[in-house]
Design an enzyme around this catalytic site. Structure first.
Site, mmCIF file in Angstrom:
data_model
loop_
_atom_site.group_PDB
_atom_site.id
_atom_site.type_symbol
_atom_site.label_atom_id
_atom_site.label_comp_id
_atom_site.label_asym_id
_atom_site.label_seq_id
_atom_site.Cartn_x
_atom_site.Cartn_y
_atom_site.Cartn_z
ATOM 1 N N ASP A 205 0.904 -1.151 0.000
ATOM 2 C CA ASP A 205 0.000 0.000 0.000
ATOM 3 C C ASP A 205 0.941 1.199 0.000
ATOM 4 O O ASP A 205 1.572 1.493 1.015
ATOM 5 C CB ASP A 205 -0.876 0.008 1.262
ATOM 6 C CG ASP A 205 -1.807 1.216 1.291
ATOM 7 O OD1 ASP A 205 -1.545 2.194 0.554
ATOM 8 O OD2 ASP A 205 -2.793 1.190 2.037
ATOM 9 N N HIS A 206 1.051 1.859 -1.158
ATOM 10 C CA HIS A 206 2.141 2.836 -1.282
ATOM 11 C C HIS A 206 2.008 4.005 -0.296
ATOM 12 O O HIS A 206 2.972 4.713 -0.049
ATOM 13 C CB HIS A 206 2.297 3.323 -2.730
ATOM 14 C CG HIS A 206 1.194 4.221 -3.174
ATOM 15 N ND1 HIS A 206 0.085 3.775 -3.829
ATOM 16 C CD2 HIS A 206 1.025 5.547 -3.042
ATOM 17 C CE1 HIS A 206 -0.707 4.783 -4.077
ATOM 18 N NE2 HIS A 206 -0.165 5.886 -3.615
ATOM 19 N N GLU A 244 -8.781 14.642 -3.762
ATOM 20 C CA GLU A 244 -8.053 14.793 -5.029
ATOM 21 C C GLU A 244 -8.786 15.795 -5.909
ATOM 22 O O GLU A 244 -10.019 15.779 -5.964
ATOM 23 C CB GLU A 244 -8.010 13.457 -5.774
ATOM 24 C CG GLU A 244 -7.196 12.391 -5.096
ATOM 25 C CD GLU A 244 -7.286 11.087 -5.868
ATOM 26 O OE1 GLU A 244 -6.393 10.820 -6.670
ATOM 27 O OE2 GLU A 244 -8.272 10.364 -5.686
ATOM 28 N N ASP A 263 -11.079 1.990 -3.725
ATOM 29 C CA ASP A 263 -9.879 2.667 -4.219
ATOM 30 C C ASP A 263 -9.116 3.372 -3.095
ATOM 31 O O ASP A 263 -7.884 3.403 -3.110
ATOM 32 C CB ASP A 263 -10.300 3.693 -5.283
ATOM 33 C CG ASP A 263 -9.118 4.267 -6.042
ATOM 34 O OD1 ASP A 263 -8.243 3.476 -6.434
ATOM 35 O OD2 ASP A 263 -9.064 5.499 -6.247
ATOM 36 N N HIS A 268 -5.726 2.935 1.879
ATOM 37 C CA HIS A 268 -5.001 4.111 2.369
ATOM 38 C C HIS A 268 -5.626 4.732 3.625
ATOM 39 O O HIS A 268 -4.950 4.988 4.609
ATOM 40 C CB HIS A 268 -4.945 5.203 1.303
ATOM 41 C CG HIS A 268 -4.478 4.719 -0.025
ATOM 42 N ND1 HIS A 268 -3.516 3.746 -0.172
ATOM 43 C CD2 HIS A 268 -4.839 5.072 -1.279
ATOM 44 C CE1 HIS A 268 -3.315 3.541 -1.461
ATOM 45 N NE2 HIS A 268 -4.098 4.322 -2.149
ATOM 46 N N LYS A 369 -12.965 12.396 -5.431
ATOM 47 C CA LYS A 369 -12.337 12.934 -6.642
ATOM 48 C C LYS A 369 -13.036 14.234 -7.016
ATOM 49 O O LYS A 369 -14.179 14.463 -6.632
ATOM 50 C CB LYS A 369 -12.484 11.920 -7.775
ATOM 51 C CG LYS A 369 -11.696 10.652 -7.505
ATOM 52 C CD LYS A 369 -11.178 10.041 -8.768
ATOM 53 C CE LYS A 369 -10.219 8.906 -8.507
ATOM 54 N NZ LYS A 369 -8.824 9.331 -8.360
HETATM 55 N N1 NAP Z 1 -0.245 2.728 -12.597
HETATM 56 C C1 NAP Z 1 -0.240 3.190 -11.383
HETATM 57 O O1 NAP Z 1 0.071 4.352 -11.108
HETATM 58 C C2 NAP Z 1 -0.630 2.296 -10.229
HETATM 59 C C3 NAP Z 1 -0.677 2.859 -8.929
HETATM 60 C C4 NAP Z 1 -0.987 2.024 -7.860
HETATM 61 C C5 NAP Z 1 -1.226 0.685 -8.086
HETATM 62 N N2 NAP Z 1 -1.199 0.170 -9.348
HETATM 63 C C6 NAP Z 1 -1.442 -1.268 -9.537
HETATM 64 O O2 NAP Z 1 -0.368 -1.831 -10.264
HETATM 65 C C7 NAP Z 1 -0.821 -2.880 -11.089
HETATM 66 C C8 NAP Z 1 -0.401 -2.602 -12.526
HETATM 67 O O3 NAP Z 1 -0.998 -1.409 -12.958
HETATM 68 P P1 NAP Z 1 -0.578 -0.695 -14.320
HETATM 69 O O4 NAP Z 1 -1.257 0.630 -14.302
HETATM 70 O O5 NAP Z 1 0.883 -0.748 -14.527
HETATM 71 O O6 NAP Z 1 -1.305 -1.637 -15.406
HETATM 72 P P2 NAP Z 1 -1.014 -1.710 -16.975
HETATM 73 O O7 NAP Z 1 -0.371 -0.461 -17.464
HETATM 74 O O8 NAP Z 1 -2.298 -2.145 -17.580
HETATM 75 O O9 NAP Z 1 0.068 -2.869 -17.116
HETATM 76 C C9 NAP Z 1 -0.272 -4.216 -17.010
HETATM 77 C C10 NAP Z 1 0.949 -5.042 -17.327
HETATM 78 O O10 NAP Z 1 0.628 -6.417 -17.163
HETATM 79 C C11 NAP Z 1 0.993 -7.123 -18.356
HETATM 80 N N3 NAP Z 1 0.073 -8.253 -18.529
HETATM 81 C C12 NAP Z 1 -1.245 -8.288 -18.193
HETATM 82 N N4 NAP Z 1 -1.739 -9.514 -18.469
HETATM 83 C C13 NAP Z 1 -0.721 -10.251 -18.950
HETATM 84 C C14 NAP Z 1 -0.607 -11.598 -19.401
HETATM 85 N N5 NAP Z 1 -1.640 -12.443 -19.365
HETATM 86 N N6 NAP Z 1 0.583 -12.021 -19.847
HETATM 87 C C15 NAP Z 1 1.652 -11.183 -19.874
HETATM 88 N N7 NAP Z 1 1.596 -9.889 -19.458
HETATM 89 C C16 NAP Z 1 0.433 -9.442 -19.019
HETATM 90 C C17 NAP Z 1 0.869 -6.105 -19.449
HETATM 91 O O11 NAP Z 1 1.672 -6.536 -20.528
HETATM 92 P P3 NAP Z 1 1.429 -6.081 -22.059
HETATM 93 O O12 NAP Z 1 0.845 -4.706 -22.011
HETATM 94 O O13 NAP Z 1 2.792 -6.124 -22.637
HETATM 95 O O14 NAP Z 1 0.475 -7.056 -22.613
HETATM 96 C C18 NAP Z 1 1.440 -4.875 -18.751
HETATM 97 O O15 NAP Z 1 2.835 -4.933 -18.719
HETATM 98 C C19 NAP Z 1 -2.343 -2.948 -10.890
HETATM 99 O O16 NAP Z 1 -2.607 -3.911 -9.902
HETATM 100 C C20 NAP Z 1 -2.674 -1.562 -10.367
HETATM 101 O O17 NAP Z 1 -3.847 -1.560 -9.573
HETATM 102 C C21 NAP Z 1 -0.890 0.948 -10.417
#
Ligand code: NAP
Length: 516
Positions: A205-206, A244, A263, A268, A369
């Protein structure tokens, strides 16, 4: 003397004389979801900054794994660009980057395919040889939660998880959300614990990586003056706001599934409540701290009837309005949001902690939000003085404000005499600001948390029973509010502090939200 962050205690050949015991061991970190948003914006920039501060072990490698095909050097180039864009320190230091990038690898493939894990295994063996990473593995699940189960199964089947105690550690960092209700969190916990031991699991949990959140513990337990008054005798109520300005930023599909309770509140905000309300732990170690947090969660009254929810919880959804001078659309006009969506984007709630320390002291929490500004703060409102001595205007109750973000700091509001011959009190503020006292350059939350995971310190990560206790509270509210009979969220205009009903929630108790 200039402030040196805690990371500076880590030894490194480049910085002799630093303490050895907190050094992370050599390690290969695997980012599942290496091509994703989190890897680009947070994880790799955080790793680069750890490298820049000479906090990474000398033997270190990062392996990205996801579907998008990249050659190793192509992936490293893309990460270089991401660091240039998102790192808190810029420009990128070419020497540090080159050293860091020499440990970057990439494995392309689907998580559904066992062959991806066979190739990952070979890659890990390669970095054990070339980078001396000593079979230590940190797996980071930076993927949608829907693929957590397949990742666990494949890692287990490929023999890539070694039990604790064997040579070479295995640790798994799991991103939020961890489940979407109590039943799914329990099911995921069962699955995780059928693959790993709890000592190997780091549920992230960042918020807990934020300096200001950690500082709540130092404020409470590193000073002698606060703890004696930190209870129902002296505290009237506690107010927590996590607001936010932003809307859902194109993440309609995610937000429709989540809503503000999943969320923000389940993770948090409940963590902030725990840090504020917990008893002093017997020691500053992972289990002692987490034991105390769980006691708080277990003491929070569960609302499981529509009447209890209606009395204590207000949900809202933003309509078109104006934020920071710009017109913004309503939630239902956002991309990938249903026209008659009932997803709440705002919540205000009164939490009651049934404990010796807090009984009768409401914890009012709100999050939303498209509020007027981005602000997360905790306000401890102390009781009024029993008798007003001064005729010329009443003294105001003291408030201790912990600003989590932005303008991180702590302020104490108290009454002082306005200069002049009469006794006229006015509220003034004693204000500590992180930026002024310690200077800029505070590490980002992900830096701290990645470093802790590399060191094997679980204090700032959520334990299985903790995550379930948190879901019990939010899950019971969701069960009521997501039923068709429960009224939809109150509309509020974007750029305001939520629906009028949120003000009424406090007004009924003779209180009001702080104006931020
Ligand atoms: N982004 C943020 O700021 C943020 C903040 C807090 C928490 N999170 C959490 O972090 C996690 C990731 O979020 P994100 O925003 O980075 O998501 P994202 O941009 O949609 O990235 C998902 C990643 O998973 C890969 N992936 C998904 N299914 C796959 C499969 N079956 N085989 C291989 N690769 C697969 C995708 O690969 P390809 O695209 O190459 O297919 C991509 O690299 C989530 O749980 C989210 O809730 C994110």
């Amino acid at each position: 003397m200039p402030y040196a962050p805690e990371h500076d205690e880590i030894p490194n050949p480049l910085r002799p004389g630093l303490r050895a015991e907190s050094a992370p061991e050599p390690c290969a970190m695997v980012i599942f979801g290496g091509s994703g948003d989190l890897a680009h914006r947070k994880l790799v920039p955080a790793l680069y900054n750890l490298a820049l501060g000479a906090h990474l072990p000398a033997a270190f490698a990062v392996i990205g794994v996801s579907k998008t095909p990249y050659a190793h050097d192509e992936y490293a180039r893309e990460m270089r660009e991401a660091v240039g864009k998102y790192s808190r320190t810029r420009p990128v230091d070419p020497e540090v980057w080159q050293d860091f990038a020499s440990g970057i690898r990439y494995v392309a493939g689907s998580f559904d395919d066992a062959d991806t894990f066979a190739r990952l295994r070979s890659q890990l063996e390669e970095v054990d040889r070339s980078r001396a990473t000593r079979r230590n593995r940190l797996y980071y699940f930076a993927t949608p939660p829907s693929v957590f189960p397949v990742l666990l199964r494949q890692l287990k089947d490929a023999g890539l998880v070694r039990p604790p105690g064997e040579s070479g550690f295995t640790r798994v960092v799991i991103e939020k959300p961890f489940g979407r209700d109590l039943a799914s969190a329990r099911a995921l916990n069962r699955l995780v614990l059928s693959t790993c031991d709890e000592r190997q699991v780091f549920r992230i949990d960042h918020y807990l990586g934020k300096e200001t959140v950690q500082n709540i513990l130092v404020l409470r337990f590193g000073n002698s003056i606060f703890e004696p008054i930190w209870n129902r005798r002296y505290v009237d109520h506690v107010e927590i706001t996590a607001g936010e300005e932003l809307g859902i930023e194109g993440r309609g599909r995610y937000y429709e599934e989540a809503g503000v309770l999943r969320d923000m509140i389940q993770n948090h905000v409940q963590q902030l409540v725990c840090f504020c309300a917990m008893e002093p732990p017997v020691a500053f170690d992972a289990d002692a701290v987490r034991d105390e947090k769980i006691k708080v969660l277990r003491a929070i009254e569960v609302f499981d009837t529509p009447e209890q929810v209606a009395r204590n919880v207000v949900l809202g959804q933003y309509m078109a309005g104006s934020v920071a001078g710009a017109d913004v659309p309503g939630y239902q006009q956002e991309k990938d949001v249903a026209q008659r969506s009932r997803t709440p984007t705002f919540v205000a709630a009164r939490l009651n902690i049934r404990s010796w320390r807090w009984d009768g002291v409401p914890f009012y929490v709100r999050s939303g939000k498209r509020l007027p500004k981005r602000a997360t703060e905790i306000a401890i409102h102390f009781r009024r003085i029993p008798h007003q001595l001064f005729d010329e205007g009443a003294t105001q109750p003291n408030v201790l404000i912990i600003r989590v973000q932005p303008q991180e700091g702590i302020a104490l509001r108290f009454s002082a005499k306005v200069p002049g011959e009469r006794y006229r009190p006015r509220i003034v503020s004693m204000d500590f600001r992180y930026g002024t006292t310690f200077g800029a350059g505070t590490p980002e939350a992900y830096e701290r948390l990645l470093l802790d995971a590399l060191r094997g310190d679980q204090t700032l990560f959520t334990r299985a029973d903790e995550v379930e206790a948190a879901w019990k509270i939010v899950g019971s509210i969701l069960k009521v509010t997501e039923s068709a009979e429960f009224p939809p969220p109150h509309p509020y205009t974007a750029g305001t502090w939520g629906p009028v009903a949120a003000d009424e929630l406090l007004a009924r108790d003779g209180r009001a939200w702080r104006r931020l």
